[in-house]
Design a protein around this motif. Structure first.
Motif, PDB file in Angstrom:
ATOM      1  N   MET A   1       0.843  -1.196   0.000  1.00 31.69           N
ATOM      2  CA  MET A   1       0.000   0.000   0.000  1.00 31.69           C
ATOM      3  C   MET A   1       0.876   1.244   0.000  1.00 31.69           C
ATOM      4  SD  MET A   1      -2.981   1.130   2.746  1.00 31.69           S
ATOM      5  CE  MET A   1      -4.057  -0.249   2.357  1.00 31.69           C
ATOM      6  N   PHE A   2       0.527   2.231  -0.821  1.00 32.29           N
ATOM      7  CA  PHE A   2       1.273   3.485  -0.885  1.00 32.29           C
ATOM      8  C   PHE A   2       1.220   4.174   0.477  1.00 32.29           C
ATOM      9  CE2 PHE A   2       1.833   7.948  -2.415  1.00 32.29           C
ATOM     10  CZ  PHE A   2       3.050   7.760  -3.069  1.00 32.29           C
ATOM     11  N   TRP A   3       2.312   4.863   0.864  1.00 37.12           N
ATOM     12  CA  TRP A   3       2.432   5.395   2.221  1.00 37.12           C
ATOM     13  C   TRP A   3       1.247   6.301   2.599  1.00 37.12           C
ATOM     14  CZ3 TRP A   3       2.521  10.646   2.473  1.00 37.12           C
ATOM     15  CH2 TRP A   3       2.971  11.349   1.350  1.00 37.12           C
ATOM     16  N   ALA A   4       0.770   7.146   1.675  1.00 37.83           N
ATOM     17  CA  ALA A   4      -0.345   8.052   1.985  1.00 37.83           C
ATOM     18  C   ALA A   4      -1.652   7.289   2.146  1.00 37.83           C
ATOM     19  CB  ALA A   4      -0.481   9.107   0.892  1.00 37.83           C
ATOM     20  N   ASP A   5      -1.832   6.239   1.354  1.00 39.51           N
ATOM     21  CA  ASP A   5      -3.051   5.435   1.469  1.00 39.51           C
ATOM     22  C   ASP A   5      -3.098   4.692   2.801  1.00 39.51           C
ATOM     23  OD1 ASP A   5      -4.114   6.107  -1.091  1.00 39.51           O
ATOM     24  OD2 ASP A   5      -2.620   4.790  -1.987  1.00 39.51           O
ATOM     25  N   LYS A   6      -1.907   4.323   3.307  1.00 38.21           N
ATOM     26  CA  LYS A   6      -1.865   3.647   4.610  1.00 38.21           C
ATOM     27  C   LYS A   6      -2.278   4.616   5.720  1.00 38.21           C
ATOM     28  CE  LYS A   6       0.929   0.619   7.490  1.00 38.21           C
ATOM     29  NZ  LYS A   6       0.253   1.102   8.693  1.00 38.21           N
ATOM     30  N   ILE A   7      -1.783   5.864   5.638  1.00 36.64           N
ATOM     31  CA  ILE A   7      -2.189   6.877   6.619  1.00 36.64           C
ATOM     32  C   ILE A   7      -3.698   7.065   6.568  1.00 36.64           C
ATOM     33  CG2 ILE A   7      -2.050   9.335   7.193  1.00 36.64           C
ATOM     34  CD1 ILE A   7       0.876   9.269   6.212  1.00 36.64           C
ATOM     35  N   ALA A   8      -4.245   7.131   5.351  1.00 37.83           N
ATOM     36  CA  ALA A   8      -5.689   7.333   5.182  1.00 37.83           C
ATOM     37  C   ALA A   8      -6.482   6.150   5.737  1.00 37.83           C
ATOM     38  CB  ALA A   8      -6.014   7.547   3.710  1.00 37.83           C
ATOM     39  N   ALA A   9      -5.975   4.944   5.492  1.00 40.09           N
ATOM     40  CA  ALA A   9      -6.696   3.748   5.959  1.00 40.09           C
ATOM     41  C   ALA A   9      -6.757   3.689   7.482  1.00 40.09           C
ATOM     42  CB  ALA A   9      -6.019   2.499   5.403  1.00 40.09           C
ATOM     43  N   ASP A  10      -5.698   4.170   8.128  1.00 48.36           N
ATOM     44  CA  ASP A  10      -5.627   4.111   9.592  1.00 48.36           C
ATOM     45  C   ASP A  10      -6.380   5.251  10.272  1.00 48.36           C
ATOM     46  OD1 ASP A  10      -4.059   1.874   9.322  1.00 48.36           O
ATOM     47  OD2 ASP A  10      -2.153   2.917   9.614  1.00 48.36           O
ATOM     48  N   ALA A  11      -6.715   6.299   9.526  1.00 47.95           N
ATOM     49  CA  ALA A  11      -7.347   7.484  10.126  1.00 47.95           C
ATOM     50  C   ALA A  11      -8.793   7.197  10.499  1.00 47.95           C
ATOM     51  CB  ALA A  11      -7.282   8.657   9.153  1.00 47.95           C
ATOM     52  N   GLN A  12      -9.199   7.686  11.662  1.00 47.47           N
ATOM     53  CA  GLN A  12     -10.567   7.499  12.154  1.00 47.47           C
ATOM     54  C   GLN A  12     -11.221   8.854  12.377  1.00 47.47           C
ATOM     55  OE1 GLN A  12     -11.921   4.405  12.474  1.00 47.47           O
ATOM     56  NE2 GLN A  12      -9.987   3.592  11.706  1.00 47.47           N
ATOM     57  N   GLY A  13     -12.419   9.031  11.866  1.00 47.70           N
ATOM     58  CA  GLY A  13     -13.150  10.272  12.078  1.00 47.70           C
ATOM     59  C   GLY A  13     -12.695  11.396  11.158  1.00 47.70           C
ATOM     60  N   GLU A  14     -13.227  12.593  11.390  1.00 46.87           N
ATOM     61  CA  GLU A  14     -12.896  13.745  10.553  1.00 46.87           C
ATOM     62  C   GLU A  14     -11.433  14.131  10.742  1.00 46.87           C
ATOM     63  OE1 GLU A  14     -14.400  18.294   9.562  1.00 46.87           O
ATOM     64  OE2 GLU A  14     -15.477  17.067  11.019  1.00 46.87           O
ATOM     65  N   GLN A  15     -10.764  14.452   9.641  1.00 53.41           N
ATOM     66  CA  GLN A  15      -9.344  14.764   9.676  1.00 53.41           C
ATOM     67  C   GLN A  15      -9.105  16.204   9.226  1.00 53.41           C
ATOM     68  OE1 GLN A  15      -7.012  12.481  10.848  1.00 53.41           O
ATOM     69  NE2 GLN A  15      -8.867  11.303  11.326  1.00 53.41           N
ATOM     70  N   VAL A  16      -8.123  16.836   9.866  1.00 54.76           N
ATOM     71  CA  VAL A  16      -7.657  18.163   9.463  1.00 54.76           C
ATOM     72  C   VAL A  16      -6.149  18.063   9.238  1.00 54.76           C
ATOM     73  CG1 VAL A  16      -7.397  20.595  10.088  1.00 54.76           C
ATOM     74  CG2 VAL A  16      -9.475  19.337  10.751  1.00 54.76           C
ATOM     75  N   VAL A  17      -5.750  18.190   7.972  1.00 51.30           N
ATOM     76  CA  VAL A  17      -4.340  18.115   7.590  1.00 51.30           C
ATOM     77  C   VAL A  17      -3.789  19.535   7.561  1.00 51.30           C
ATOM     78  CG1 VAL A  17      -2.718  17.402   5.784  1.00 51.30           C
ATOM     79  CG2 VAL A  17      -4.806  16.073   6.196  1.00 51.30           C
ATOM     80  N   ASN A  18      -2.646  19.760   8.207  1.00 47.01           N
ATOM     81  CA  ASN A  18      -2.096  21.117   8.301  1.00 47.01           C
ATOM     82  C   ASN A  18      -0.615  21.140   7.938  1.00 47.01           C
ATOM     83  OD1 ASN A  18      -2.405  23.988   9.229  1.00 47.01           O
ATOM     84  ND2 ASN A  18      -0.769  23.341  10.625  1.00 47.01           N
ATOM     85  N   ASP A  19      -0.220  22.222   7.314  1.00 47.69           N
ATOM     86  CA  ASP A  19       1.188  22.497   7.037  1.00 47.69           C
ATOM     87  C   ASP A  19       1.355  24.008   7.097  1.00 47.69           C
ATOM     88  OD1 ASP A  19       3.853  22.091   6.399  1.00 47.69           O
ATOM     89  OD2 ASP A  19       3.507  21.877   4.242  1.00 47.69           O
ATOM     90  N   SER A  20       2.590  24.492   7.193  1.00 46.18           N
ATOM     91  CA  SER A  20       2.775  25.942   7.277  1.00 46.18           C
ATOM     92  C   SER A  20       4.179  26.322   6.815  1.00 46.18           C
ATOM     93  CB  SER A  20       2.547  26.437   8.707  1.00 46.18           C
ATOM     94  OG  SER A  20       3.509  25.872   9.592  1.00 46.18           O
ATOM     95  N   LYS A  21       4.366  27.621   6.611  1.00 49.51           N
ATOM     96  CA  LYS A  21       5.645  28.139   6.135  1.00 49.51           C
ATOM     97  C   LYS A  21       5.860  29.545   6.671  1.00 49.51           C
ATOM     98  CE  LYS A  21       9.355  28.738   3.672  1.00 49.51           C
ATOM     99  NZ  LYS A  21      10.621  28.135   4.144  1.00 49.51           N
ATOM    100  N   THR A  22       7.092  29.839   7.076  1.00 44.58           N
ATOM    101  CA  THR A  22       7.478  31.199   7.435  1.00 44.58           C
ATOM    102  C   THR A  22       8.039  31.881   6.196  1.00 44.58           C
ATOM    103  OG1 THR A  22       8.017  30.557   9.708  1.00 44.58           O
ATOM    104  CG2 THR A  22       8.962  32.625   8.909  1.00 44.58           C
ATOM    105  N   PRO A  23       7.373  32.923   5.679  1.00 45.87           N
ATOM    106  CA  PRO A  23       7.832  33.555   4.431  1.00 45.87           C
ATOM    107  C   PRO A  23       8.957  34.566   4.678  1.00 45.87           C
ATOM    108  CG  PRO A  23       5.797  34.583   5.140  1.00 45.87           C
ATOM    109  CD  PRO A  23       6.110  33.510   6.158  1.00 45.87           C
ATOM    110  N   SER A  24      10.121  34.057   5.099  1.00 48.84           N
ATOM    111  CA  SER A  24      11.246  34.927   5.444  1.00 48.84           C
ATOM    112  C   SER A  24      11.991  35.431   4.217  1.00 48.84           C
ATOM    113  CB  SER A  24      12.210  34.176   6.365  1.00 48.84           C
ATOM    114  OG  SER A  24      12.619  32.963   5.770  1.00 48.84           O
ATOM    115  N   GLY A  25      11.654  34.895   3.058  1.00 53.33           N
ATOM    116  CA  GLY A  25      12.295  35.300   1.810  1.00 53.33           C
ATOM    117  C   GLY A  25      11.705  34.487   0.684  1.00 53.33           C
TER     118      GLY A  25
END
Length: 532
Positions: A1-25
């Motif tokens: 199973m592809f790594w992202a599909d495994k994460i999805a298969a194991d997830a339970q309930g509503e999910q909120v995926v977050n990422d961020s960046k400091t725009p220093s340049g």
């Protein structure tokens, strides 16, 4: 199973995926890896039928800690220590520094088909959405100090509070230290010696910590965002994921102060350019926008996804790396097309990487036309590219095929104009035999003589047939390939190496090739002039 599909298969309930960046340049291509990884997790959850949101934060309340070398130091140095959102924009197309550099990055998001909900830290702070978290962490400053000490061995003074005020006097946020909290206001000092890169003004006083008057330190802020936004999945780069590192500290604060489990996390490796980690502020490497301007979106996504997140990527847009990237992608397109002919293809790991490289929800197939050949053809004078592509393609290309070909012609031309080193360029000597042939040995001259004879009677004047003839002539004499091939390259390019020799000759007229080889033999056999 592809790594992202495994994460999805194991997830339970509503999910909120977050990422961020400091725009220093200027945001570098390395930052795209986290963007694409989180986007693929989001897509995998959607495909699995799980309710999910994808958020992307702009950490614009962080301080400007250095002036990038491509900006005017005299203009921006006075703003060192200011929140990025309070620094003037370097250009007229944005309201401030953070939005200027983030705007360029968000253009790349659109290009790659990445569509998160964007939020800015300034808005979370100024709207009061983080007020409750600020109060909680200030009231429990002793627990935050314990977490730092236990996890990272970093000891904070007993009167240290996890907050930095925007100084009311000088506007800096990097230089303020909070030493008390009465439940409504914090006492702070803008210390002249708080950092070794900018001095505070010395002002001190009481001020409310709420509604944007300051910020939490980023490890604590990380936890506050998780709580305020309901984050359930957030990956982090290897630098933040070391034992005792930033993520471990944030996890401990989350459990100790909020009594909550932190979001799912798995570390990912960096993208390096020639072995150097890229930095937004130092301007090392290629910006995300520059690489997006070079590579088609599916190819750029594929660059991020063909290796596991925990494996590093060393990318440099040189000839070998770029042409191999296109070749690998084309190989998977062919593999998928052939498998699809037999029915529903088995979606192996590599085909899943190809699937998630697409902008949509299905793999767009086409008849590949070799990218390295396009680079070479563009450098042959007087060639009409459309006709040359038609002549070299066994099937009739569809409109979709031509879209890919034309896109690659544009990419190849940009690569030649902006990235190719002089030694990577194909500089054919049309008017005169290169002087380098005078260095050919007698064995190499003998090889060229035989090769010219064999080429006269060669039936198919095309790349593979020519490559086979070049090899078989060398084998019949015999002469080592590391002597035979340079003899060919010296005769046409004046250097020892070049593109695939059979392909190189196939770009040229048969009569020209044979005449050139014979002229090269003649020049190589001329007696050396003896100086008086």
């Amino acid at each position: 199973m592809f790594w992202a599909d495994k994460i999805a298969a194991d997830a339970q309930g509503e999910q909120v995926v977050n990422d961020s960046k400091t725009p220093s340049g200027r945001v570098h291509v390395g930052s795209l890896r986290g963007v694409v990884i989180h986007d693929v997790i989001y897509r995998a959850l959607k495909h699995a039928g799980k309710p999910v949101k994808f958020l992307y934060g702009v950490d614009d309340y962080d301080a400007l800690d250095t002036v990038p070398k491509y900006l005017d130091a005299e203009k921006f140095s006075p703003y060192l220590g200011y929140p990025l959102c309070n620094v003037p924009s370097p250009g007229e197309n944005a309201s401030d520094y953070a939005k200027y550099f983030m705007g360029e990055f968000l253009e790349v998001f659109d290009y790659l088909g990445v569509k998160p909900e964007i939020y800015y830290l300034r808005d979370l702070y100024r709207s009061g959405k983080l007020n409750a978290a600020i109060d909680t962490f200030l009231q429990n400053a002793h627990l935050v100090r314990e977490a730092y000490l236990q996890v990272s061995k970093a000891k904070r003074p007993d009167n240290w509070y996890p907050f930095q005020v925007v100084c009311e006097n000088c506007g800096k946020i990097a230089t303020t230290v909070v030493t008390d909290y009465n439940g409504k206001e914090v006492f702070y000092t803008c210390k002249p010696d708080a950092t070794d890169w900018v001095a505070g003004c010395g002002h001190s006083g009481w001020v409310s910590p709420f509604d944007g008057n300051g910020k939490l330190p980023w490890k604590v802020e990380w936890v506050a965002k998780w709580q305020a936004l309901g984050v359930t999945i957030e990956m982090a780069g290897k630098d933040h994921s070391q034992k005792g590192g930033s993520r471990d500290v944030a996890n401990a604060i989350c459990r100790k102060v909020l009594h909550q489990n932190p979001p799912f996390h798995s570390p990912y490796e960096f993208i390096l350019v020639n072995g150097t980690k890229m930095s937004s502020s130092k301007g090392v490497g290629s910006s995300a926008k520059e690489i997006a301007d070079l590579l088609p979106p599916e190819i750029l996504r594929f660059l991020m996804l063909r290796t596991q997140p925990r494996s590093g990527i060393n990318f440099s847009p040189n000839y070998e790396t770029v042409t191999r990237l296109f070749r690998d992608y084309d190989g998977l397109i062919e593999k998928y097309r052939e498998a699809a002919k037999q029915g529903t293809p088995e979606m192996t790991q590599d085909l899943m990487a190809l699937f998630y490289s697409q902008l949509g929800d299905e793999i767009q197939t086409y008849h590949p036309f070799d990218f390295s050949t396009i680079i070479s053809l563009l450098q042959v004078p007087h060639l009409e590219m459309t006709e040359e592509v038609k002549n070299r393609t066994e099937v009739e290309l569809t409109e979709a095929d031509w879209q890919v070909v034309n896109q690659r012609i544009a990419v190849a031309q940009k690569w030649l104009d902006d990235y190719a080193d002089e030694e990577e360029k194909l500089v054919l000597y049309f008017d005169a035999v290169p002087e380098k042939v005078k260095e050919l040995s007698a064995e190499q001259v003998k090889y060229l003589t035989q090769l010219a004879e064999n080429l006269q009677t060669l039936e198919a004047w095309e790349g593979e047939a020519l490559q086979t003839e070049i090899f078989s002539t060398a084998k019949a004499l015999p002469i080592a390939p590391n002597l035979a091939f340079p003899a060919v390259y010296y005769s046409f390019l004046g250097k020892e190496r070049g593109p695939k020799a059979g392909a190189l000759l196939s770009y040229l007229d048969r009569e020209f090739v044979i005449t050139r080889i014979r002229d090269a033999i003649a020049l190589a056999q001329e007696p050396a002039k003896v100086e008086a």
